[in-house]
Design a protein around this motif. Structure first.
Motif, PDB file in Angstrom:
ATOM      1  N   MET A   1       0.854  -1.191   0.000  1.00 56.99           N
ATOM      2  CA  MET A   1       0.000   0.000   0.000  1.00 56.99           C
ATOM      3  C   MET A   1       0.891   1.244   0.000  1.00 56.99           C
ATOM      4  N   ASN A   2       0.717   2.133  -0.971  1.00 56.19           N
ATOM      5  CA  ASN A   2       1.582   3.296  -1.056  1.00 56.19           C
ATOM      6  C   ASN A   2       1.235   4.327   0.009  1.00 56.19           C
ATOM      7  N   GLN A   3       2.141   5.299   0.153  1.00 57.96           N
ATOM      8  CA  GLN A   3       1.991   6.285   1.227  1.00 57.96           C
ATOM      9  C   GLN A   3       0.725   7.125   1.054  1.00 57.96           C
ATOM     10  N   GLU A   4       0.384   7.457  -0.194  1.00 54.62           N
ATOM     11  CA  GLU A   4      -0.815   8.264  -0.436  1.00 54.62           C
ATOM     12  C   GLU A   4      -2.068   7.555   0.061  1.00 54.62           C
ATOM     13  N   ASN A   5      -2.155   6.237  -0.217  1.00 52.13           N
ATOM     14  CA  ASN A   5      -3.310   5.476   0.251  1.00 52.13           C
ATOM     15  C   ASN A   5      -3.333   5.369   1.766  1.00 52.13           C
ATOM     16  N   GLN A   6      -2.153   5.235   2.374  1.00 46.32           N
ATOM     17  CA  GLN A   6      -2.084   5.163   3.832  1.00 46.32           C
ATOM     18  C   GLN A   6      -2.580   6.453   4.465  1.00 46.32           C
ATOM     19  N   ILE A   7      -2.189   7.587   3.893  1.00 47.38           N
ATOM     20  CA  ILE A   7      -2.649   8.882   4.414  1.00 47.38           C
ATOM     21  C   ILE A   7      -4.155   9.001   4.249  1.00 47.38           C
ATOM     22  N   LYS A   8      -4.657   8.587   3.090  1.00 53.34           N
ATOM     23  CA  LYS A   8      -6.091   8.640   2.830  1.00 53.34           C
ATOM     24  C   LYS A   8      -6.863   7.805   3.837  1.00 53.34           C
ATOM     25  N   ILE A   9      -6.358   6.604   4.112  1.00 52.39           N
ATOM     26  CA  ILE A   9      -7.021   5.715   5.064  1.00 52.39           C
ATOM     27  C   ILE A   9      -7.021   6.324   6.458  1.00 52.39           C
ATOM     28  N   LYS A  10      -5.905   6.935   6.857  1.00 47.65           N
ATOM     29  CA  LYS A  10      -5.822   7.542   8.183  1.00 47.65           C
ATOM     30  C   LYS A  10      -6.802   8.701   8.321  1.00 47.65           C
ATOM     31  N   ILE A  11      -6.915   9.516   7.264  1.00 49.15           N
ATOM     32  CA  ILE A  11      -7.865  10.635   7.298  1.00 49.15           C
ATOM     33  C   ILE A  11      -9.295  10.112   7.378  1.00 49.15           C
ATOM     34  N   GLN A  12      -9.597   9.089   6.578  1.00 46.60           N
ATOM     35  CA  GLN A  12     -10.932   8.510   6.597  1.00 46.60           C
ATOM     36  C   GLN A  12     -11.248   7.909   7.959  1.00 46.60           C
ATOM     37  N   LYS A  13     -10.281   7.216   8.555  1.00 47.32           N
ATOM     38  CA  LYS A  13     -10.515   6.588   9.853  1.00 47.32           C
ATOM     39  C   LYS A  13     -10.754   7.628  10.933  1.00 47.32           C
ATOM     40  N   PHE A  14      -9.965   8.695  10.914  1.00 51.89           N
ATOM     41  CA  PHE A  14     -10.145   9.743  11.917  1.00 51.89           C
ATOM     42  C   PHE A  14     -11.495  10.429  11.744  1.00 51.89           C
ATOM     43  N   GLY A  15     -11.824  10.744  10.499  1.00 55.10           N
ATOM     44  CA  GLY A  15     -13.117  11.376  10.232  1.00 55.10           C
ATOM     45  C   GLY A  15     -14.270  10.473  10.613  1.00 55.10           C
ATOM     46  N   ALA A  16     -14.147   9.178  10.311  1.00 59.88           N
ATOM     47  CA  ALA A  16     -15.210   8.231  10.654  1.00 59.88           C
ATOM     48  C   ALA A  16     -15.347   8.090  12.162  1.00 59.88           C
ATOM     49  N   PHE A  17     -14.220   8.158  12.873  1.00 56.18           N
ATOM     50  CA  PHE A  17     -14.274   8.060  14.332  1.00 56.18           C
ATOM     51  C   PHE A  17     -15.014   9.253  14.926  1.00 56.18           C
ATOM     52  N   LEU A  18     -14.736  10.449  14.408  1.00 53.35           N
ATOM     53  CA  LEU A  18     -15.438  11.643  14.888  1.00 53.35           C
ATOM     54  C   LEU A  18     -16.934  11.545  14.616  1.00 53.35           C
ATOM     55  N   SER A  19     -17.272  11.256  13.361  1.00 58.49           N
ATOM     56  CA  SER A  19     -18.693  11.182  13.013  1.00 58.49           C
ATOM     57  C   SER A  19     -19.371  10.009  13.700  1.00 58.49           C
ATOM     58  N   GLY A  20     -18.598   8.954  13.986  1.00 54.93           N
ATOM     59  CA  GLY A  20     -19.158   7.777  14.641  1.00 54.93           C
ATOM     60  C   GLY A  20     -19.614   8.038  16.060  1.00 54.93           C
ATOM     61  N   MET A  21     -19.123   9.118  16.669  1.00 55.98           N
ATOM     62  CA  MET A  21     -19.593   9.475  18.000  1.00 55.98           C
ATOM     63  C   MET A  21     -20.900  10.246  17.950  1.00 55.98           C
ATOM     64  N   VAL A  22     -21.174  10.884  16.832  1.00 59.86           N
ATOM     65  CA  VAL A  22     -22.361  11.724  16.711  1.00 59.86           C
ATOM     66  C   VAL A  22     -23.514  10.981  16.029  1.00 59.86           C
ATOM     67  N   MET A  23     -23.232  10.289  14.939  1.00 56.34           N
ATOM     68  CA  MET A  23     -24.295   9.690  14.129  1.00 56.34           C
ATOM     69  C   MET A  23     -25.200   8.728  14.884  1.00 56.34           C
ATOM     70  N   PRO A  24     -24.669   7.864  15.767  1.00 56.76           N
ATOM     71  CA  PRO A  24     -25.588   6.982  16.507  1.00 56.76           C
ATOM     72  C   PRO A  24     -26.551   7.741  17.408  1.00 56.76           C
ATOM     73  N   ASN A  25     -26.231   9.007  17.690  1.00 59.18           N
ATOM     74  CA  ASN A  25     -27.068   9.815  18.578  1.00 59.18           C
ATOM     75  C   ASN A  25     -27.908  10.855  17.839  1.00 59.18           C
ATOM     76  N   ILE A  26     -27.988  10.726  16.516  1.00 56.93           N
ATOM     77  CA  ILE A  26     -28.735  11.706  15.731  1.00 56.93           C
ATOM     78  C   ILE A  26     -30.194  11.773  16.175  1.00 56.93           C
ATOM     79  N   GLY A  27     -30.761  10.636  16.546  1.00 52.83           N
ATOM     80  CA  GLY A  27     -32.141  10.633  17.017  1.00 52.83           C
ATOM     81  C   GLY A  27     -32.334  11.542  18.220  1.00 52.83           C
ATOM     82  N   ALA A  28     -31.350  11.558  19.111  1.00 50.51           N
ATOM     83  CA  ALA A  28     -31.434  12.433  20.285  1.00 50.51           C
ATOM     84  C   ALA A  28     -31.340  13.900  19.867  1.00 50.51           C
TER      85      ALA A  28
END
Length: 466
Positions: A1-28
């Motif tokens: 896996m090249n460095q560009e893909n690794q950076i992309k994955i890290k950004i996606q994972k961090f963003g998903a972690f942030l949104s993952g704390m909010v999205m399950p609580n959208i109903g609230a």
């Protein structure tokens, strides 16, 4: 896996972690938004007694829910409990809503609890486990509450004040539309949930608490521009793109699932300019005429936009949606009409059955030699994966094949998976997640999880197993 893909994955994972704390609580958040819209002094049915619930719900329930969810993501239920305890320190010490405090203290408290548990793992005498577990959590919880109250809350308050001042400056200076230059490209890269729920929602909630609504909720979630893109392809696209666009337009308008539109833009990158200018037009109207919603618009459908619109803002919010759609459609149509690409070239990217690029012949090998659990994984596990599961279940029923089909977020892919279906943009993250299981789980990546034609390959393969 090249460095560009690794950076992309890290950004996606961090963003998903942030949104993952909010999205399950959208109903609230929606419950709070409806409570606000109905019962505050400027609401539809002003009621002082019922309106008194607005402040405590926002200031206490929301941050603690986020802290619990963030802690649970790090260390399960035990992490969730310590995450909630840790969050209370910043909540009690603050004069403003501490959603970001929950996003920090929840995961931090859970991580520390996890490390503490490792210290005495296997060293506790039989019969003493519950006592040690409870007291260790109590001690760590007390320390984290004090730490949050004394050290973290002041820092977060300063950061939030700076962020809020920056947002207010953009709004007052009529510069908020410029955020489209960054937001729309980010959405196309499937960072839409991270942008909306990880960044915009915490800031917007603070504004909504003060003014009863916030335009920041609509920086990412006013999806008129994406609806306009589908209309452009519907009228001026070619081949299979043109044929599949009406279905995508309906899904976008009523369902608010942006992932069905992004592959169109990726197939003709110039049309991204239409989405950018369309969102700029929407934001210009919203900031000029004081639009906004009372809570997060999720998913970004027109129906959700209307549901979260407070009294007095219907005209401006609805106008912003359709003006954004019109601008995006006109700009994208201009590029599509000038496009000289042959029809068959477009068909390699978009097909009539489901908006996706035909994959290579499906070759699946599993440790068990069979497939029982088919898992659809998208960024949040609540959007395109749900629709993909619906499509797959219908196809399996028609083929008289009985299999378990589930939808999850990428971060929650279970070990029982025999086949994972995901988008190509998330394929790297999926493979990174399943490495921990030390088993060969096949990953079937498509451009869009509504792609019926791709799934025919899975159906045909499953028939060979029966």
């Amino acid at each position: 896996m090249n460095q560009e893909n690794q950076i992309k994955i890290k950004i996606q994972k961090f963003g998903a972690f942030l949104s993952g704390m909010v999205m399950p609580n959208i109903g609230a958040f929606i419950a709070w938004g409806l409570l606000t819209a109905l019962f505050i002094p400027t609401g539809w049915f002003p009621n002082e007694r019922l309106g008194s619930m607005v402040g405590p719900t926002l200031n206490y329930l929301m941050p603690v829910l986020i802290g619990y969810t963030g802690g649970w993501a790090v260390y399960g239920r035990r992490g969730g409990v310590i995450g909630a305890i840790s969050t209370m320190g910043v909540v009690i010490g603050a004069d403003i809503t501490m959603l970001i405090g929950g996003m920090i203290m929840g995961p931090l408290g859970a991580w520390i609890m996890k490390q503490v548990d490792k210290l005495y793992e296997g060293k506790v005498k039989p019969g003493m486990e519950m006592l040690v577990d409870n007291f260790s959590m109590g001690i760590v919880g007390l320390i984290m509450m004090i730490f949050g109250f004394v050290a973290i809350e002041p820092v977060i308050s300063v950061i939030l004040s700076i962020m809020t001042a920056g947002v207010n400056f953009l709004i007052n200076a009529k510069l908020l539309p410029l955020t489209a230059l960054f937001v729309q490209p980010g959405q196309v890269l499937f960072l839409n949930n991270a942008i909306n729920h990880g960044i915009m929602t915490p800031i917007a909630i603070e504004q909504a608490a003060k003014f009863g609504k916030s335009v920041i909720f609509l920086v990412e979630a006013n999806c008129g521009c994406w609806f306009g893109i589908t209309l452009a392809f519907m009228f001026f696209g070619k081949g299979m793109a043109k044929k599949s666009a009406p279905a995508a337009a309906l899904i976008m308008f009523f369902g608010g699932i942006g992932e069905v539109v992004f592959p169109y833009v990726l197939s003709k990158p110039k049309t991204l300019l239409g989405a950018i200018l369309g969102n700029m037009a929407s934001l210009f109207i919203l900031t000029t005429f004081n639009g906004g919603t009372v809570a997060a618009v999720s998913p970004g459908s027109f129906l959700a936009l209307v549901a979260m619109t407070p009294k007095g803002s219907f005209i401006v919010n609805i106008a912003s949606y359709f003006v954004g759609a019109a601008v995006a459609m006109l700009v994208a149509s201009f590029f599509l009409m000038r496009d000289k690409t042959e029809e068959y070239e477009t068909e390699t990217v978009l097909n009539a059955e489901g908006i996706g690029e035909p994959a290579a012949d499906l070759k699946i090998t599993t440790p068990s030699g069979n497939i029982e659990n088919i898992i659809f994984a998208c960024d949040a596990g609540m959007g395109s994966s749900v629709m993909g599961v619906s499509v797959m279940k219908s196809m399996l029923k028609k083929a008289m094949i009985n299999k378990n089909v589930e939808h999850v977020s990428v971060a929650e892919i279970p070990e029982k998976s025999d086949l994972i279906v995901t988008t190509k943009s998330l394929e790297g993250r999926v493979k990174d997640v399943i490495k921990k299981y030390n088993k060969d789980i096949p990953v079937f990546a498509v451009d869009n999880l509504m792609n019926n034609a791709e799934y025919e390959k899975i159906i045909e393969y499953l028939k060979t197993l029966s």
